[in-house]
Design a protein around this motif. Structure first.
Motif, PDB file in Angstrom:
ATOM      1  N   MET A 119       2.926   9.666  -3.810  1.00 14.45           N
ATOM      2  CA  MET A 119       3.639   8.860  -4.802  1.00 14.45           C
ATOM      3  C   MET A 119       2.713   8.447  -5.947  1.00 14.45           C
ATOM      4  O   MET A 119       3.116   8.448  -7.118  1.00 14.45           O
ATOM      5  CB  MET A 119       4.263   7.631  -4.147  1.00 14.45           C
ATOM      6  N   ALA A 120       1.496   8.111  -5.619  1.00 16.03           N
ATOM      7  CA  ALA A 120       0.557   7.682  -6.658  1.00 16.03           C
ATOM      8  C   ALA A 120       0.267   8.822  -7.627  1.00 16.03           C
ATOM      9  O   ALA A 120       0.233   8.625  -8.853  1.00 16.03           O
ATOM     10  CB  ALA A 120      -0.736   7.165  -6.018  1.00 16.03           C
TER      11      ALA A 120
ATOM     12  N   ALA B 173       1.029  -1.520  -1.200  1.00 16.90           N
ATOM     13  CA  ALA B 173       0.738  -0.418  -0.268  1.00 16.90           C
ATOM     14  C   ALA B 173      -0.589  -0.638   0.444  1.00 16.90           C
ATOM     15  O   ALA B 173      -0.724  -0.366   1.646  1.00 16.90           O
ATOM     16  CB  ALA B 173       0.719   0.915  -1.025  1.00 16.90           C
TER      17      ALA B 173
ATOM     18  N   PHE C 105       2.098   7.712   0.390  1.00 14.10           N
ATOM     19  CA  PHE C 105       1.846   6.903  -0.799  1.00 14.10           C
ATOM     20  C   PHE C 105       0.839   7.579  -1.732  1.00 14.10           C
ATOM     21  O   PHE C 105       0.898   7.396  -2.952  1.00 14.10           O
ATOM     22  CB  PHE C 105       1.408   5.475  -0.451  1.00 14.10           C
TER      23      PHE C 105
ATOM     24  N   GLU D 183      -0.836  -1.073   4.449  1.00 14.95           N
ATOM     25  CA  GLU D 183      -1.646  -0.163   5.252  1.00 14.95           C
ATOM     26  C   GLU D 183      -2.690  -0.932   6.054  1.00 14.95           C
ATOM     27  O   GLU D 183      -2.939  -0.633   7.229  1.00 14.95           O
ATOM     28  CB  GLU D 183      -2.313   0.868   4.339  1.00 14.95           C
TER      29      GLU D 183
ATOM     30  N   PHE E 250       1.785   7.130   6.270  1.00 12.29           N
ATOM     31  CA  PHE E 250       2.005   6.365   5.037  1.00 12.29           C
ATOM     32  C   PHE E 250       0.922   6.645   4.008  1.00 12.29           C
ATOM     33  O   PHE E 250       1.193   6.728   2.808  1.00 12.29           O
ATOM     34  CB  PHE E 250       2.045   4.864   5.360  1.00 12.29           C
ATOM     35  N   ASN E 251      -0.299   6.782   4.464  1.00 10.10           N
ATOM     36  CA  ASN E 251      -1.410   7.069   3.551  1.00 10.10           C
ATOM     37  C   ASN E 251      -1.085   8.306   2.707  1.00 10.10           C
ATOM     38  O   ASN E 251      -1.223   8.299   1.482  1.00 10.10           O
ATOM     39  CB  ASN E 251      -2.690   7.276   4.375  1.00 10.10           C
TER      40      ASN E 251
ATOM     41  N   PHE F  81       5.034   0.137 -10.534  1.00 15.88           N
ATOM     42  CA  PHE F  81       4.229   0.950  -9.628  1.00 15.88           C
ATOM     43  C   PHE F  81       2.882   0.282  -9.339  1.00 15.88           C
ATOM     44  O   PHE F  81       2.328   0.449  -8.253  1.00 15.88           O
ATOM     45  CB  PHE F  81       4.023   2.377 -10.152  1.00 15.88           C
TER      46      PHE F  81
ATOM     47  N   HIS G 189       4.734  -1.670   7.176  1.00 16.92           N
ATOM     48  CA  HIS G 189       5.132  -1.045   5.915  1.00 16.92           C
ATOM     49  C   HIS G 189       6.553  -1.402   5.495  1.00 16.92           C
ATOM     50  O   HIS G 189       7.427  -1.529   6.343  1.00 16.92           O
ATOM     51  CB  HIS G 189       4.977   0.472   6.038  1.00 16.92           C
TER      52      HIS G 189
END
Lengths: 101, 101
Positions: free
Chosen positions: B45-46, A49, B42, A53, B38-39, A42, A58
């Motif tokens: 996800m973080a 990521a 993700f 971005e 995406f921001n 991760f 992506h």
């Protein structure tokens, strides 16, 4: 708009990208990264990521514990472009700083 | 070791988990989260990654831009356990603080 690479250029680019190969069944490139554990996997994804971005380009990716499967393609161009090659190269550089195996 | 839920308990748990359903072809639960961009995807996800790592129980997930497809199962137990239900609940709570649709 960024241009789709020809088959020849794509193959040439892949030869310079250790671990990457043509994706099956679609015009894309793929690599599976295997790390030490989830922390490392991760951590890799988090660094990628930020780059993705920043460049507004992506990956498609799947993570299961220490494994990250990546597919790169440029939807707008209908295939692989220099943007995919750049992102693949950046991923390899980040993975090399961690401990892929 | 945490125990695999019975079919009945799994169905009961799913009824309390908006957006989640039985995964196809395997004993697992699944949800697709769709975010704004995406921001946000993700970011989700973080936050989930920190919780997963804390509890040493990790999702299988796939991210394509603003979409995150999640599958949860407990490999050691050969099916869905309370650990999956807890993680699913935590994911819903985090997603609710962002803007899933």
């Amino acid at each position: 708009m960024v241009k789709r690479l020809t088959d020849e250029d794509r193959h040439a680019a892949l030869r310079e990208l250790p671990g990457w190969s043509a994706a099956e069944g679609r015009e894309a490139i793929a690599r599976t990264f295997v790390f030490k554990d989830f922390n490392e996997a991760f951590g890799f994804m988090a660094r990628v990521a930020l780059i993705a971005e920043k460049h507004d380009h992506h990956p498609e990716w799947r993570n299961v514990y220490k494994t990250v499967e990546v597919v790169l393609t440029t939807h707008d161009a209908g295939g692989v472009t220099a943007r995919d090659i750049d992102l693949a190269r950046a991923m390899n550089a980040i993975a090399a700083q961690l401990s892929p195996r």
